[in-house]
Design a protein around this motif. Structure first.
Motif, PDB file in Angstrom:
ATOM      1  N   GLY A 331      11.312   4.077  -8.652  1.00 48.45           N
ATOM      2  CA  GLY A 331      10.376   4.204  -9.769  1.00 48.45           C
ATOM      3  C   GLY A 331       9.051   3.496  -9.532  1.00 48.45           C
ATOM      4  N   VAL A 332       8.715   3.229  -8.268  1.00 45.66           N
ATOM      5  CA  VAL A 332       7.443   2.566  -7.965  1.00 45.66           C
ATOM      6  C   VAL A 332       6.311   3.596  -8.117  1.00 45.66           C
ATOM      7  N   PRO A 333       5.257   3.269  -8.901  1.00 51.96           N
ATOM      8  CA  PRO A 333       4.147   4.228  -9.037  1.00 51.96           C
ATOM      9  C   PRO A 333       3.472   4.506  -7.689  1.00 51.96           C
ATOM     10  N   GLN A 334       2.980   5.728  -7.547  1.00 48.88           N
ATOM     11  CA  GLN A 334       2.357   6.184  -6.297  1.00 48.88           C
ATOM     12  C   GLN A 334       1.291   5.198  -5.785  1.00 48.88           C
ATOM     13  N   VAL A 335       0.467   4.693  -6.693  1.00 50.10           N
ATOM     14  CA  VAL A 335      -0.645   3.836  -6.270  1.00 50.10           C
ATOM     15  C   VAL A 335      -0.124   2.529  -5.650  1.00 50.10           C
ATOM     16  N   ASP A 336       0.994   2.035  -6.153  1.00 52.05           N
ATOM     17  CA  ASP A 336       1.585   0.819  -5.572  1.00 52.05           C
ATOM     18  C   ASP A 336       2.319   1.146  -4.275  1.00 52.05           C
ATOM     19  N   ALA A 337       3.016   2.298  -4.284  1.00 51.74           N
ATOM     20  CA  ALA A 337       3.810   2.674  -3.110  1.00 51.74           C
ATOM     21  C   ALA A 337       2.919   2.898  -1.886  1.00 51.74           C
ATOM     22  N   ALA A 338       1.672   3.283  -2.135  1.00 48.43           N
ATOM     23  CA  ALA A 338       0.753   3.541  -1.012  1.00 48.43           C
ATOM     24  C   ALA A 338       0.459   2.258  -0.239  1.00 48.43           C
ATOM     25  N   GLY A 339       0.587   1.127  -0.896  1.00 50.58           N
ATOM     26  CA  GLY A 339       0.283  -0.148  -0.224  1.00 50.58           C
ATOM     27  C   GLY A 339       1.536  -0.912   0.159  1.00 50.58           C
ATOM     28  N   ALA A 340       2.499  -0.207   0.768  1.00 47.65           N
ATOM     29  CA  ALA A 340       3.769  -0.856   1.146  1.00 47.65           C
ATOM     30  C   ALA A 340       3.672  -1.446   2.553  1.00 47.65           C
ATOM     31  N   LEU A 341       4.303  -2.574   2.716  1.00 44.21           N
ATOM     32  CA  LEU A 341       4.353  -3.213   4.037  1.00 44.21           C
ATOM     33  C   LEU A 341       5.729  -3.839   4.242  1.00 44.21           C
ATOM     34  N   ARG A 342       6.386  -3.445   5.343  1.00 46.74           N
ATOM     35  CA  ARG A 342       7.674  -4.078   5.668  1.00 46.74           C
ATOM     36  C   ARG A 342       7.464  -5.024   6.840  1.00 46.74           C
ATOM     37  N   LEU A 343       7.826  -6.277   6.625  1.00 41.97           N
ATOM     38  CA  LEU A 343       7.819  -7.245   7.724  1.00 41.97           C
ATOM     39  C   LEU A 343       9.286  -7.551   8.000  1.00 41.97           C
ATOM     40  N   SER A 344       9.777  -7.124   9.160  1.00 40.66           N
ATOM     41  CA  SER A 344      11.191  -7.378   9.447  1.00 40.66           C
ATOM     42  C   SER A 344      11.299  -8.314  10.643  1.00 40.66           C
ATOM     43  N   LEU A 345      12.160  -9.315  10.469  1.00 43.65           N
ATOM     44  CA  LEU A 345      12.281 -10.392  11.454  1.00 43.65           C
ATOM     45  C   LEU A 345      13.485 -10.158  12.359  1.00 43.65           C
ATOM     46  N   GLY A 346      13.461 -10.832  13.482  1.00 48.55           N
ATOM     47  CA  GLY A 346      14.576 -10.727  14.420  1.00 48.55           C
ATOM     48  C   GLY A 346      14.671 -11.974  15.253  1.00 48.55           C
ATOM     49  N   ARG A 347      15.493 -11.917  16.293  1.00 48.10           N
ATOM     50  CA  ARG A 347      15.800 -13.165  16.991  1.00 48.10           C
ATOM     51  C   ARG A 347      14.642 -13.698  17.814  1.00 48.10           C
ATOM     52  N   THR A 348      13.572 -12.896  18.035  1.00 45.91           N
ATOM     53  CA  THR A 348      12.419 -13.428  18.771  1.00 45.91           C
ATOM     54  C   THR A 348      11.344 -13.963  17.819  1.00 45.91           C
TER      55      THR A 348
END
Ligand code: PLP
Length: 374
Positions: A331-348
């Motif tokens: 249910g995220v509005p389009q205008v907010d969804a356009a500015g999505a950022l995933r930062l995913s971490l790992g062992r390095t």
């Protein structure tokens, strides 16, 4: 370079590279002569190691060409193995499952029913599982947000209706304990390159019964579910990577959670109107943000120019001006969804990497908002 896209793929572990090189000269494990028997023994050991790490029997381990392929074989195969035309799935599945369900609806008359998702990205009503279906699919943790789904409850509900349940555990295997028998799902998909194994190697755990019907035709390898000569070197590299990932799982989980929390604190302080998409329950390796008004592709490019590699989290949305299906389902509005950022971490990932993001993020978001306003 600060790499924050471990959920997409993570660097191969040295132990996996070494095993891969060591066994790369192996020949066809289907050969009846000596070199074939040798390759077959090596493959059998890899299968046993993987089975042990995931609480399955060796015969239940099917090597595939990717997590995508494992998902396809399970969902298509379980659907074809049953006369029922219903499929129940969550709308936040990875395209490997989502598009498979949609294609079954178009080509084989499947009637799909979607499980509702709340604003935190978690399936919150399993009622659709109470009526029998050919197959149900629920991912263990979402690849974009990291939100963990109620898989144990889904297993119980699907089992009472006699419905086989497929679980896409690609984001979870190597990060959280997985016991296939104890959990009791029918099939489970994993992917080696998410836990430091080679790319191009997936794992399907499939019980003997109910088993997926074969969807590929060929020489009958891998119980006929994934025919084709198995890549022995990649299978061993996968087994070795999984063993190491499981051995360091708890210490690494705690380390990544603390770095992730630091990252979240820093980003929210630097950009006060940013929103952390989901909080709990969530994988410790994920931080998914919404920067309202910002352009997602601009965010990625501006970060890249500063030596930070990240993604919007949604492969099919990248480069296309369309909100991710996961955010739409939440249910995220389009205008907010356009500015999505995933930062995913790992062992390095290091504290230094986190500091770098925290230092750059405000300026990056400001510029990406200019791009978003165009
Ligand atoms: N399922 C999930 C949840 C994933 O995150 C991914 C990869 O991003 C896949 C399936 C597909 O895995 P593979 O890249 O091995 O095809």
């Amino acid at each position: 370079m600060a790499y924050f896209d471990h959920a997409a793929t993570t660097p191969m572990r040295q132990c996996a590279i070494d095993a891969w090189v060591e066994y790369s000269a192996q020949l066809n494990p289907g050969g009846q002569y000596r070199s074939g028997r040798e390759a077959s023994a090596v493959l059998a050991q890899a299968r046993e190691d993987i089975a042990e790490a995931l609480g399955a029997d060796p015969v239940e381990v099917v090597f595939t060409g990717s997590g995508t392929e494992a998902n396809n074989i399970a969902v298509r195969g379980l659907f074809r193995a049953c006369a029922n035309e219903r499929i129940v799935a969550s709308p936040i599945e990875h395209p490997a499952v989502l598009e498979t369900v949609k294609s079954l609806a178009v080509t084989e008359g499947a009637k799909a029913q979607w499980l509702p998702v709340n604003t935190a990205g978690v399936v919150n009503d399993l009622g659709a599982l109470d009526a029998p279906a050919a197959v149900a699919a629920l991912m263990w943790a979402n690849n974009e947000t990291g939100a963990i789904q109620p898989v144990a409850q889904a297993v119980a509900r699907a089992a009472s209706a006699g419905t086989p349940l497929h679980v896409d555990a690609v984001q979870v295997v190597g990060k959280q304990p997985v016991d296939f028998h104890e959990l009791g799902m029918t099939t489970l998909a994993a992917s080696a390159h998410k836990f430091g194994g080679p790319r191009g190697m997936g794992i399907l755990l499939a019980r003997r019964s109910p088993a997926p019907a074969a969807t590929l035709t060929g020489g009958g390898q891998e119980r006929g579910l994934r025919p084709g000569t198995v890549d022995v070197a990649s299978a061993v590299a996968t087994a070795v990577a999984l063993r190491e990932a499981v051995a360091e799982m708890e210490s690494e989980r705690v380390r990544e959670a603390s770095l992730r929390d630091e990252l979240v604190r820093g980003v929210l302080a630097a950009v006060p109107d940013a929103r952390l998409t989901t909080t709990s329950p969530v994988l410790d390796s994920h931080a998914h943000f919404l920067f309202p008004g910002a352009n997602g592709d601009a965010l990625i490019m501006l970060l890249d120019a500063r030596g930070i590699e990240a993604s919007t989290g949604s492969a099919c949305a990248a480069g296309v001006n369309r909100a991710s299906h996961v955010l739409v389902a939440m249910g995220v509005p389009q205008v907010d969804a356009a500015g999505a950022l995933r930062l995913s971490l790992g062992r390095t990932t290091t504290a230094h990497d986190v500091e770098k993001v925290v230092r750059e993020i405000a300026d990056v978001v400001e510029r990406a908002r200019v791009a978003g306003a165009l």
